[in-house]
Design an enzyme around this catalytic site. Sequence first.
Site, short mmCIF file in Angstrom:
data_model
loop_
_atom_site.label_atom_id
_atom_site.label_comp_id
_atom_site.label_asym_id
_atom_site.label_seq_id
_atom_site.Cartn_x
_atom_site.Cartn_y
_atom_site.Cartn_z
N ASP A 282 0.86 -1.18 0.00
CA ASP A 282 0.00 0.00 0.00
C ASP A 282 0.90 1.23 0.00
OD1 ASP A 282 -2.22 1.86 0.51
OD2 ASP A 282 -3.34 0.10 1.12
N GLY B 135 5.05 -0.34 -3.78
CA GLY B 135 4.07 0.38 -2.97
C GLY B 135 3.29 1.36 -3.81
N HIS B 136 2.39 2.08 -3.14
CA HIS B 136 1.51 3.03 -3.83
C HIS B 136 2.04 4.45 -3.75
CE1 HIS B 136 -2.13 0.09 -3.23
NE2 HIS B 136 -1.14 -0.43 -3.93
N GLY B 137 3.27 4.62 -3.28
CA GLY B 137 3.87 5.94 -3.27
C GLY B 137 3.72 6.65 -1.93
N ASN C 134 2.60 4.29 -7.75
CA ASN C 134 2.54 5.75 -7.85
C ASN C 134 3.81 6.33 -7.24
OD1 ASN C 134 -0.37 5.80 -8.69
ND2 ASN C 134 -0.63 4.98 -6.64
#
Length: 319
Positions: A217, A239-241, A271
């Site tokens: 996440d 991950g999602h940044g 991201n």
Amino acid sequence: MQNESYYDTILYVDVYSGSALPSKTFDVVKYGAVGDGKTDNTEAFVRAWKDACSYGGRSRVWIPRGTFLLDSVSFEGSCNGSMAFLIKGTLKAPTDPAKFYTDTWIGFRYLSDLTVKGGGVLDGQGHAAWPYNDCQKNSQCKPLPATLRFDFITNSRVYNLRSINSKSSHINLFACENINMSHITLRAPADSPNTDGIHIGSSTKIKISHADIGTGDDCISMVSGSQNIDIHDVSCGPGHGISIGSLGRSHEHEYVMGISVRNCTFIGSDNGLRIKTWAPSLYSVASDIVFQDIIMKNSRNPIVIDQQYCPSPLIAMCR
């Protein structure tokens, strides 16, 4: 390099009474903890903490080398002196599904002048719990525990730690002020659900540096009430940044302000830098945000500003 005995002789000065007390170490093994990876050591840890918290000097709860199984536990103040939680060994979370549904594995609450460090490992054993995360399909899904939760903590430090395979977030900060986090490694597989690296809410003056974060996440997420957050020298991926939001779901007057993200690297992340707002949304503000000297390597969406965020149609805000 100075050894542990040096630090044991440092004096703590009680500014109220004028007395000087030596620092004192409370070894969990002396309270009955067994580092065999099988024995439940929760009671021994709690008793060591309570004695350390009651002591009037500089207290150190010491977890030596070994593998210590630990159930969900909260270490609370206020305490009579400064507190250090020194993890040299490995702490392991339970794998019994009956113990999954709580928001905290290891929590610290209502404390000032706390240090959590030691070079040890926190093993959330998330593989046993991730199949139970059904929040994308179930609007009434139950929580899984964050590995480390800090609630109402001030003027404190977290450094030189490694967290692996958290069941949910690795580190969660709520209502904290003046926290310095550095030299930490947070790791979970890219497909592990909701394993945010560091999640921050209603907190101010948070510094995060020299961190290696790879999760399923957000590497770092800052939600409502996150203010004066300084992030630098962080590596993120997978991950999602690093995300601001989701904003506007609740806490209408808790704005996100004063965010600085500098000298960070994103490697293979979904991201890079993201600001997201729920749709529909309550009134929210995100301002005074600086992204500077950022390196992106194979990041799918380097910069995202999303004002129609809806991760699942099961969520009431998305309807």
